[in-house]
Design a protein around this motif. Structure first.
Motif, PDB file in Angstrom:
ATOM      1  N   GLU A  24       0.897  -1.165  -0.192  1.00  0.00           N
ATOM      2  CA  GLU A  24      -0.152   0.049   0.061  1.00  0.00           C
ATOM      3  C   GLU A  24       0.917   1.198  -0.085  1.00  0.00           C
ATOM      4  O   GLU A  24       0.321   2.228  -0.714  1.00  0.00           O
ATOM      5  CB  GLU A  24      -0.872  -0.249   1.283  1.00  0.00           C
ATOM      6  CG  GLU A  24      -1.881  -1.146   1.113  1.00  0.00           C
ATOM      7  CD  GLU A  24      -3.152  -0.627   1.486  1.00  0.00           C
ATOM      8  OE1 GLU A  24      -3.654   0.459   2.214  1.00  0.00           O
ATOM      9  OE2 GLU A  24      -4.477  -1.170   1.052  1.00  0.00           O
ATOM     10  N   GLU A  26       3.751   1.539  -1.592  1.00  0.00           N
ATOM     11  CA  GLU A  26       4.181   1.769  -2.812  1.00  0.00           C
ATOM     12  C   GLU A  26       2.899   2.080  -3.927  1.00  0.00           C
ATOM     13  O   GLU A  26       3.123   2.932  -4.791  1.00  0.00           O
ATOM     14  CB  GLU A  26       4.947   0.498  -3.248  1.00  0.00           C
ATOM     15  CG  GLU A  26       5.372   0.594  -4.816  1.00  0.00           C
ATOM     16  CD  GLU A  26       6.591   1.621  -5.050  1.00  0.00           C
ATOM     17  OE1 GLU A  26       6.770   2.330  -6.107  1.00  0.00           O
ATOM     18  OE2 GLU A  26       6.988   1.876  -3.880  1.00  0.00           O
ATOM     19  N   ALA A  27       2.105   1.397  -3.929  1.00  0.00           N
ATOM     20  CA  ALA A  27       0.805   1.312  -4.686  1.00  0.00           C
ATOM     21  C   ALA A  27       0.067   2.341  -4.360  1.00  0.00           C
ATOM     22  O   ALA A  27      -0.852   2.787  -5.295  1.00  0.00           O
ATOM     23  CB  ALA A  27       0.149  -0.100  -4.897  1.00  0.00           C
ATOM     24  N   THR A  30      -5.930   3.082  -1.185  1.00  0.00           N
ATOM     25  CA  THR A  30      -6.995   3.679  -1.827  1.00  0.00           C
ATOM     26  C   THR A  30      -8.164   3.499  -1.098  1.00  0.00           C
ATOM     27  O   THR A  30      -8.345   2.533  -0.619  1.00  0.00           O
ATOM     28  CB  THR A  30      -7.027   2.780  -3.115  1.00  0.00           C
ATOM     29  OG1 THR A  30      -6.057   2.671  -3.893  1.00  0.00           O
ATOM     30  CG2 THR A  30      -8.359   3.224  -3.910  1.00  0.00           C
ATOM     31  N   GLY A  40      -7.549   0.442 -11.509  1.00  0.00           N
ATOM     32  CA  GLY A  40      -6.262   0.048 -11.699  1.00  0.00           C
ATOM     33  C   GLY A  40      -5.492  -0.291 -10.449  1.00  0.00           C
ATOM     34  O   GLY A  40      -4.127  -0.680 -10.476  1.00  0.00           O
ATOM     35  N   LYS A  41      -6.303  -0.295  -9.382  1.00  0.00           N
ATOM     36  CA  LYS A  41      -5.814  -0.660  -8.093  1.00  0.00           C
ATOM     37  C   LYS A  41      -5.164  -2.160  -7.999  1.00  0.00           C
ATOM     38  O   LYS A  41      -3.716  -2.373  -7.719  1.00  0.00           O
ATOM     39  CB  LYS A  41      -6.649  -0.476  -6.955  1.00  0.00           C
ATOM     40  CG  LYS A  41      -6.279  -0.869  -5.459  1.00  0.00           C
ATOM     41  CD  LYS A  41      -7.269  -0.727  -4.580  1.00  0.00           C
ATOM     42  CE  LYS A  41      -7.309  -1.088  -3.016  1.00  0.00           C
ATOM     43  NZ  LYS A  41      -7.038  -2.482  -2.774  1.00  0.00           N
ATOM     44  N   GLU A  43      -4.122  -4.012 -10.335  1.00  0.00           N
ATOM     45  CA  GLU A  43      -2.934  -4.026 -11.247  1.00  0.00           C
ATOM     46  C   GLU A  43      -1.630  -3.368 -10.510  1.00  0.00           C
ATOM     47  O   GLU A  43      -0.554  -3.979 -10.545  1.00  0.00           O
ATOM     48  CB  GLU A  43      -3.253  -3.350 -12.641  1.00  0.00           C
ATOM     49  CG  GLU A  43      -4.107  -4.166 -13.423  1.00  0.00           C
ATOM     50  CD  GLU A  43      -5.504  -4.074 -13.000  1.00  0.00           C
ATOM     51  OE1 GLU A  43      -5.750  -3.046 -12.530  1.00  0.00           O
ATOM     52  OE2 GLU A  43      -6.469  -4.607 -13.471  1.00  0.00           O
ATOM     53  N   ARG A  44      -2.075  -2.125 -10.087  1.00  0.00           N
ATOM     54  CA  ARG A  44      -0.622  -1.391  -9.263  1.00  0.00           C
ATOM     55  C   ARG A  44      -0.146  -2.427  -8.294  1.00  0.00           C
ATOM     56  O   ARG A  44       1.050  -2.523  -8.076  1.00  0.00           O
ATOM     57  CB  ARG A  44      -1.279  -0.281  -8.777  1.00  0.00           C
ATOM     58  CG  ARG A  44      -1.565   0.959  -9.407  1.00  0.00           C
ATOM     59  CD  ARG A  44      -1.653   2.213  -9.161  1.00  0.00           C
ATOM     60  NE  ARG A  44      -2.838   2.172  -7.997  1.00  0.00           N
ATOM     61  CZ  ARG A  44      -3.946   2.553  -8.112  1.00  0.00           C
ATOM     62  NH1 ARG A  44      -4.460   2.870  -9.328  1.00  0.00           N
ATOM     63  NH2 ARG A  44      -4.565   2.564  -7.257  1.00  0.00           N
ATOM     64  N   GLU A  45      -1.155  -2.889  -7.154  1.00  0.00           N
ATOM     65  CA  GLU A  45      -0.702  -3.693  -6.170  1.00  0.00           C
ATOM     66  C   GLU A  45       0.145  -5.068  -6.700  1.00  0.00           C
ATOM     67  O   GLU A  45       1.097  -5.387  -6.101  1.00  0.00           O
ATOM     68  CB  GLU A  45      -1.902  -3.928  -5.345  1.00  0.00           C
ATOM     69  CG  GLU A  45      -2.269  -2.909  -4.452  1.00  0.00           C
ATOM     70  CD  GLU A  45      -3.576  -3.023  -3.729  1.00  0.00           C
ATOM     71  OE1 GLU A  45      -4.183  -4.301  -3.764  1.00  0.00           O
ATOM     72  OE2 GLU A  45      -3.734  -2.204  -2.963  1.00  0.00           O
ATOM     73  N   LYS A  46      -0.496  -5.903  -7.615  1.00  0.00           N
ATOM     74  CA  LYS A  46      -0.052  -7.048  -8.352  1.00  0.00           C
ATOM     75  C   LYS A  46       1.483  -6.618  -8.827  1.00  0.00           C
ATOM     76  O   LYS A  46       2.401  -7.446  -8.604  1.00  0.00           O
ATOM     77  CB  LYS A  46      -1.170  -7.376  -9.448  1.00  0.00           C
ATOM     78  CG  LYS A  46      -0.271  -8.794  -9.912  1.00  0.00           C
ATOM     79  CD  LYS A  46      -1.165  -9.281 -10.791  1.00  0.00           C
ATOM     80  CE  LYS A  46      -0.619 -10.525 -11.568  1.00  0.00           C
ATOM     81  NZ  LYS A  46      -1.540 -11.145 -12.698  1.00  0.00           N
ATOM     82  N   ASN A  47       1.538  -5.434  -9.644  1.00  0.00           N
ATOM     83  CA  ASN A  47       2.736  -5.276 -10.261  1.00  0.00           C
ATOM     84  C   ASN A  47       4.005  -5.269  -9.183  1.00  0.00           C
ATOM     85  O   ASN A  47       5.069  -5.676  -9.216  1.00  0.00           O
ATOM     86  CB  ASN A  47       2.770  -3.955 -11.257  1.00  0.00           C
ATOM     87  CG  ASN A  47       2.059  -4.276 -12.459  1.00  0.00           C
ATOM     88  OD1 ASN A  47       1.948  -5.454 -12.914  1.00  0.00           O
ATOM     89  ND2 ASN A  47       1.488  -3.199 -13.005  1.00  0.00           N
ATOM     90  N   PHE A  48       3.618  -4.248  -7.926  1.00  0.00           N
ATOM     91  CA  PHE A  48       4.468  -4.113  -6.929  1.00  0.00           C
ATOM     92  C   PHE A  48       4.888  -5.418  -6.272  1.00  0.00           C
ATOM     93  O   PHE A  48       6.031  -5.722  -6.112  1.00  0.00           O
ATOM     94  CB  PHE A  48       3.962  -3.147  -6.155  1.00  0.00           C
ATOM     95  CG  PHE A  48       4.864  -3.026  -4.951  1.00  0.00           C
ATOM     96  CD1 PHE A  48       6.210  -2.242  -4.903  1.00  0.00           C
ATOM     97  CD2 PHE A  48       4.797  -3.475  -3.579  1.00  0.00           C
ATOM     98  CE1 PHE A  48       6.918  -2.090  -3.799  1.00  0.00           C
ATOM     99  CE2 PHE A  48       5.556  -3.721  -2.572  1.00  0.00           C
ATOM    100  CZ  PHE A  48       6.764  -2.698  -2.712  1.00  0.00           C
TER     101      PHE A  48
END
Length: 56
Positions: A24, A26-27, A30, A40-41, A43-48
């Motif tokens: 949270e 880094e991403a 929210t 996009g939440k 995706e942001r969390e998964k990418n990190f």
């Protein structure tokens, strides 16, 4: 169901909370009802997570 508090693995709980907080930070944390920020939440969390916990 836990029969008593001794059954709780406190170290595991702390690790899980720490990982959650790192993602949270880094991403972005929210707000549940902010519909624009929720886009996009996942995706942001998964990418990190995949970039930083790949070798864990």
């Amino acid at each position: 169901m836990l029969k008593n508090r001794a059954d709780i693995d406190l170290l595991r709980v702390i690790r899980m909370l720490s990982i959650h907080d790192l993602v949270e930070i880094e991403a972005g944390d929210t707000f549940l009802f902010d519909e624009e920020a929720m886009v996009g939440k996942f995706e942001r969390e998964k990418n990190f997570s995949t970039e930083n916990f790949r070798n864990s």
